[in-house]
Enzyme design. Structure first.
Site, PDB file in Angstrom:
ATOM      1  N   PHE A 148       3.320   5.201  10.946  1.00 53.32           N
ATOM      2  CA  PHE A 148       3.792   5.432  12.318  1.00 53.32           C
ATOM      3  C   PHE A 148       4.970   6.396  12.383  1.00 53.32           C
ATOM      4  O   PHE A 148       5.228   6.997  13.412  1.00 53.32           O
ATOM      5  CB  PHE A 148       4.195   4.095  12.969  1.00 53.32           C
ATOM      6  CG  PHE A 148       5.579   3.637  12.581  1.00 53.32           C
ATOM      7  CD1 PHE A 148       6.696   4.082  13.276  1.00 53.32           C
ATOM      8  CD2 PHE A 148       5.780   2.793  11.489  1.00 53.32           C
ATOM      9  CE1 PHE A 148       7.980   3.687  12.899  1.00 53.32           C
ATOM     10  CE2 PHE A 148       7.051   2.400  11.112  1.00 53.32           C
ATOM     11  CZ  PHE A 148       8.153   2.846  11.823  1.00 53.32           C
ATOM     12  N   LYS A 172      -7.233   8.555   9.956  1.00 50.83           N
ATOM     13  CA  LYS A 172      -6.997   7.222  10.537  1.00 50.83           C
ATOM     14  C   LYS A 172      -5.485   7.118  10.719  1.00 50.83           C
ATOM     15  O   LYS A 172      -4.757   6.724   9.815  1.00 50.83           O
ATOM     16  CB  LYS A 172      -7.526   6.151   9.581  1.00 50.83           C
ATOM     17  CG  LYS A 172      -7.923   4.827  10.226  1.00 50.83           C
ATOM     18  CD  LYS A 172      -6.837   4.157  11.027  1.00 50.83           C
ATOM     19  CE  LYS A 172      -5.794   3.456  10.203  1.00 50.83           C
ATOM     20  NZ  LYS A 172      -4.624   2.990  11.016  1.00 50.83           N
ATOM     21  N   GLU A 175      -1.883   2.944  14.291  1.00 49.19           N
ATOM     22  CA  GLU A 175      -2.285   2.412  15.601  1.00 49.19           C
ATOM     23  C   GLU A 175      -1.084   2.230  16.531  1.00 49.19           C
ATOM     24  O   GLU A 175      -1.238   1.927  17.703  1.00 49.19           O
ATOM     25  CB  GLU A 175      -3.053   1.088  15.429  1.00 49.19           C
ATOM     26  CG  GLU A 175      -2.297  -0.075  14.809  1.00 49.19           C
ATOM     27  CD  GLU A 175      -2.310  -0.058  13.266  1.00 49.19           C
ATOM     28  OE1 GLU A 175      -2.186   1.029  12.664  1.00 49.19           O
ATOM     29  OE2 GLU A 175      -2.395  -1.163  12.673  1.00 49.19           O
ATOM     30  N   ARG A 176       0.148   2.439  15.971  1.00 47.98           N
ATOM     31  CA  ARG A 176       1.331   2.226  16.820  1.00 47.98           C
ATOM     32  C   ARG A 176       1.658   3.454  17.663  1.00 47.98           C
ATOM     33  O   ARG A 176       2.259   3.332  18.724  1.00 47.98           O
ATOM     34  CB  ARG A 176       2.534   1.873  15.951  1.00 47.98           C
ATOM     35  CG  ARG A 176       2.290   0.557  15.245  1.00 47.98           C
ATOM     36  CD  ARG A 176       3.453   0.189  14.373  1.00 47.98           C
ATOM     37  NE  ARG A 176       2.965  -0.603  13.261  1.00 47.98           N
ATOM     38  CZ  ARG A 176       3.595  -0.737  12.121  1.00 47.98           C
ATOM     39  NH1 ARG A 176       4.745  -0.137  11.938  1.00 47.98           N
ATOM     40  NH2 ARG A 176       3.088  -1.475  11.167  1.00 47.98           N
ATOM     41  N   SER A 225       3.530   1.811   3.637  1.00 52.36           N
ATOM     42  CA  SER A 225       4.372   0.904   2.854  1.00 52.36           C
ATOM     43  C   SER A 225       3.762   0.658   1.471  1.00 52.36           C
ATOM     44  O   SER A 225       2.551   0.813   1.279  1.00 52.36           O
ATOM     45  CB  SER A 225       4.536  -0.419   3.608  1.00 52.36           C
ATOM     46  OG  SER A 225       3.263  -0.982   3.835  1.00 52.36           O
ATOM     47  N   CYS A 280      11.122   7.640   5.348  1.00 50.21           N
ATOM     48  CA  CYS A 280      10.980   7.274   3.932  1.00 50.21           C
ATOM     49  C   CYS A 280      12.006   8.009   3.084  1.00 50.21           C
ATOM     50  O   CYS A 280      12.217   7.663   1.936  1.00 50.21           O
ATOM     51  CB  CYS A 280       9.580   7.580   3.438  1.00 50.21           C
ATOM     52  SG  CYS A 280       9.265   9.336   3.364  1.00 50.21           S
ATOM     53  N   GLU A 383      13.001  -2.809   1.489  1.00 49.47           N
ATOM     54  CA  GLU A 383      13.130  -1.655   2.392  1.00 49.47           C
ATOM     55  C   GLU A 383      13.344  -2.213   3.796  1.00 49.47           C
ATOM     56  O   GLU A 383      12.498  -2.954   4.321  1.00 49.47           O
ATOM     57  CB  GLU A 383      11.835  -0.835   2.338  1.00 49.47           C
ATOM     58  CG  GLU A 383      11.913   0.436   3.150  1.00 49.47           C
ATOM     59  CD  GLU A 383      10.614   1.240   3.109  1.00 49.47           C
ATOM     60  OE1 GLU A 383       9.525   0.638   3.099  1.00 49.47           O
ATOM     61  OE2 GLU A 383      10.706   2.480   3.114  1.00 49.47           O
TER      62      GLU A 383
HETATM   63  P1  NAD Z   1       2.058   0.572   6.947  1.00 45.72           P
HETATM   64  O1  NAD Z   1       1.817   0.436   5.494  1.00 45.72           O
HETATM   65  O2  NAD Z   1       2.229  -0.651   7.763  1.00 45.72           O
HETATM   66  O3  NAD Z   1       0.828   1.377   7.622  1.00 45.72           O
HETATM   67  C1  NAD Z   1       0.369   2.596   7.122  1.00 45.72           C
HETATM   68  C2  NAD Z   1      -1.117   2.737   7.444  1.00 45.72           C
HETATM   69  O4  NAD Z   1      -1.841   1.692   6.798  1.00 45.72           O
HETATM   70  C3  NAD Z   1      -1.431   2.645   8.931  1.00 45.72           C
HETATM   71  O5  NAD Z   1      -2.412   3.600   9.255  1.00 45.72           O
HETATM   72  C4  NAD Z   1      -1.967   1.218   9.083  1.00 45.72           C
HETATM   73  O6  NAD Z   1      -2.928   1.103  10.113  1.00 45.72           O
HETATM   74  C5  NAD Z   1      -2.601   0.938   7.739  1.00 45.72           C
HETATM   75  N1  NAD Z   1      -2.519  -0.480   7.370  1.00 45.72           N
HETATM   76  C6  NAD Z   1      -1.548  -1.358   7.709  1.00 45.72           C
HETATM   77  N2  NAD Z   1      -1.802  -2.575   7.187  1.00 45.72           N
HETATM   78  C7  NAD Z   1      -2.960  -2.467   6.498  1.00 45.72           C
HETATM   79  C8  NAD Z   1      -3.739  -3.383   5.723  1.00 45.72           C
HETATM   80  N3  NAD Z   1      -3.374  -4.662   5.569  1.00 45.72           N
HETATM   81  N4  NAD Z   1      -4.867  -2.928   5.150  1.00 45.72           N
HETATM   82  C9  NAD Z   1      -5.247  -1.646   5.297  1.00 45.72           C
HETATM   83  N5  NAD Z   1      -4.552  -0.737   6.016  1.00 45.72           N
HETATM   84  C10 NAD Z   1      -3.416  -1.138   6.609  1.00 45.72           C
HETATM   85  O7  NAD Z   1       3.305   1.579   7.114  1.00 45.72           O
HETATM   86  P2  NAD Z   1       4.091   1.962   8.446  1.00 45.72           P
HETATM   87  O8  NAD Z   1       4.897   0.792   8.892  1.00 45.72           O
HETATM   88  O9  NAD Z   1       3.180   2.616   9.419  1.00 45.72           O
HETATM   89  O10 NAD Z   1       5.060   3.106   7.892  1.00 45.72           O
HETATM   90  C11 NAD Z   1       6.297   2.841   7.302  1.00 45.72           C
HETATM   91  C12 NAD Z   1       6.200   2.835   5.783  1.00 45.72           C
HETATM   92  O11 NAD Z   1       5.693   4.070   5.316  1.00 45.72           O
HETATM   93  C13 NAD Z   1       7.550   2.672   5.100  1.00 45.72           C
HETATM   94  O12 NAD Z   1       7.388   1.811   3.999  1.00 45.72           O
HETATM   95  C14 NAD Z   1       7.894   4.084   4.643  1.00 45.72           C
HETATM   96  O13 NAD Z   1       8.779   4.152   3.563  1.00 45.72           O
HETATM   97  C15 NAD Z   1       6.544   4.588   4.286  1.00 45.72           C
HETATM   98  N6  NAD Z   1       6.500   6.041   4.286  1.00 45.72           N
HETATM   99  C16 NAD Z   1       6.402   6.671   3.078  1.00 45.72           C
HETATM  100  C17 NAD Z   1       6.380   8.049   3.017  1.00 45.72           C
HETATM  101  C18 NAD Z   1       6.250   8.762   1.697  1.00 45.72           C
HETATM  102  O14 NAD Z   1       5.899   9.949   1.689  1.00 45.72           O
HETATM  103  N7  NAD Z   1       6.515   8.110   0.580  1.00 45.72           N
HETATM  104  C19 NAD Z   1       6.452   8.800   4.203  1.00 45.72           C
HETATM  105  C20 NAD Z   1       6.549   8.121   5.425  1.00 45.72           C
HETATM  106  C21 NAD Z   1       6.559   6.733   5.444  1.00 45.72           C
END
Ligand code: NAD
Length: 498
Positions: A148, A172, A175-176, A225, A280, A383
């Protein structure tokens, strides 16, 4: 209520089943409902993408690059519109939303160089009458699953290189905040991308699992994450796909006794609280070296943090950061802050009672600063992804370095110092993927690559830069000899070019 469906075969298509709420984080209102695709919807979109891909791949790379060139123009044209839609769903300020679009756009600009990056290699006369060449071919249908916090930048980091290499792409998004990815798809169509080559499928775990199990998809790029990154990496790899997953972070900034402390404090405030800490590459841990450095740093930080302006994006440039993305995110941040207090950290700036007049239902979180945090505390281990900076005091440079190195994450880190030897030693030894020297958020530019180490990344190639062309193509090597060069009969030993 606005309904957000999917982008399939060049059209907006309504979802057929479940939906999720999309908030306006500044007001706390549900402003839209987004469709959550089923496995059947995802599989059909992938089949259509696979049908559209060969003609796109057959188009010469210069023509594919020209689609990217036009896309850049359209992103500039619609910058204000994109930033407004982004801020309305994410909550970040308008200037920060424009930065989100801009850092994606720069990767699209880099992709205009695709004809050069896809050139391959050629060896003339590798043996008598034998030529050998390697070409980069698209992997077919690739997918991107994005978080998101950068709803413009990260989808562009994924889809621009994948598409320009001649792949079809299934995005994909989170969704937020799903609106901006849909707008990007419309702009790519206007730029000349053939229908079906890019499908934007909104959804949650069900559609992600459908991506992981779909036999047609051959590569997956994920950002989000760490627990989800690990899950996607292992299940995607087990299903025979190439997978790169970028996860969470806990970025340390080391402040040496000789650093310019005014500069370091300014850097910490921007890197710790910008975008409400939902980056991140945010700095979440400050590590001053020596008690005196720590005392002076805290003294400089406190007034700067107390003066931060928190508000809705509609307040224009007069706001430093906005709300966090959902009520659940706010609750989680405040829960972790409470653990910090309970476990004995010193809460020097307390944002727990923060409330904004007229926006009492918004998901605003006041800035927090902890001092005397120790590595065993939850606020250090986890985090937080909110406007919370933890200070861990180190007795020496070696102790500070060890702290960053022992941490499970390895996305970004920084050192502030005037000492070239210390900076050079730090850059050489630290086991973190992106390092800043007097730069708090060292996000590499588009033509370098972006990626963390340790639990911040899974897979062997980084995002954007030359690695993106490696990830989204496979190499085929051809050895050719024409009949005039063939003199002998059958050969039964392995050929060597002696
Ligand atoms: P998230 O892991 O909750 O979601 C990321 C994606 O995974 C979304 O599209 C979501 O729909 C999907 N998802 C969520 N739960 C799932 C599940 N149980 N099974 C399958 N798919 C699922 O992350 P977020 O809250 O959207 O983003 C924040 C996180 O992303 C933080 O941890 C941040 O550090 C990380 N991030 C990392 C980078 C990097 O390049 N390392 C860059 C930006 C964000």
């Amino acid at each position: 209520m606005q309904q957000i469906g999917h982008w399939i075969n060049g059209k907006h298509v309504a979802g057929a089943g479940r939906t999720a709420d999309v908030w306006n984080p500044a007001t706390g209102e549900v402003q839209a409902q987004v469709a959550l695709a089923s496995k059947a919807e995802l599989d059909q979109a992938v089949a259509d993408a696979a049908a559209a891909q060969p003609a796109w791949a057959a188009m010469n790379p210069q023509r594919r690059a020209r689609v990217m060139m036009k896309f850049v123009d359209l992103l500039h044209r619609d910058m204000d519109k994109l930033a407004e839609a982004l801020s309305r769903e994410h909550g970040k300020t308008i200037p920060d939303a424009k930065g989100d679009v801009q850092r994606g756009l720069e990767v699209v600009e880099f992709c205009i160089g695709a004809p050069h990056h896809l050139k391959g290699e050629f060896t003339d006369s590798a043996g008598p009458g034998i030529d050998m060449y390697s070409m980069r071919q698209p992997i077919g249908v690739a997918a991107g699953i994005t978080p998101f916090n950068f709803p413009a930048m990260i989808p562009m980091w994924k889809m621009a290189p994948a598409l320009v290499c001649g792949n079809a792409f299934i995005l994909k998004p989170s969704e937020r905040d799903p609106s901006v990815p849909m707008m990007l798809a419309e702009l790519l169509q206007e730029a000349g991308l053939p229908d079906g080559v890019l499908q934007v499928i909104n959804g949650d775990k069900e559609s992600v699992d459908a991506i992981l199990d779909n036999d047609t998809i051959s590569g997956i790029g994920f950002v989000g994450s760490t627990p989800i990154a690990e899950y996607i990496y292992s299940r995607g790899c087990a299903n025979g796909k190439r997978v790169q997953c970028f996860g969470g972070a806990k970025n340390h900034m080391i402040i040496m006794p000789d650093a310019d402390l005014d500069q370091a404090a300014d850097a910490l405030v921007g890197a710790g609280y910008g975008a409400a800490g939902e980056r991140c590459m945010a700095i979440s841990v400050a590590v001053p070296v020596g008690e005196e450095t720590a005392d002076r740093l805290i003294e400089k930080l406190v007034p700067k943090i107390e003066a931060l302006k928190v508000g809705p994006y509609t307040s224009g440039d007069d706001v430093d950061y906005g709300p966090v993305v959902t009520p659940m995110a706010k609750e989680n941040i405040l829960r972790l802050v409470q653990t910090g207090v309970d476990q004995g950290a010193e809460l020097v700036v307390d944002g727990r009672d923060f409330s904004l007049q007229g926006y009492e239902d918004g998901f605003f979180v006041g800035p927090h600063l902890f001092d005397r945090v120790t590595p065993d505390m939850d606020i250090y281990q986890q985090e937080i992804f909110g406007p919370v900076l933890s200070t861990v005091r180190a007795g020496s440079y070696e102790e500070a370095l060890k702290l960053a190195m022992d941490n499970q994450y390895g996305n970004g880190t920084a050192i502030f110092t005037r000492d070239g030897d210390a900076a050079r030693d730090f850059a050489a030894r630290v086991n973190v993927g992106m390092v800043g020297i007097n730069v708090p958020i060292p996000v590499p530019l588009a033509y370098h690559t972006f990626g963390g180490w340790k639990k911040s990344a899974f897979g062997d190639l980084n995002q954007h830069g030359p690695d993106a062309f490696r990830f989204y193509t496979k190499t085929k090597t051809v050895t050719s000899r024409w009949p005039s060069g063939i003199k002998e009969g059958g050969e039964f030993t392995i050929p060597v070019m002696d």
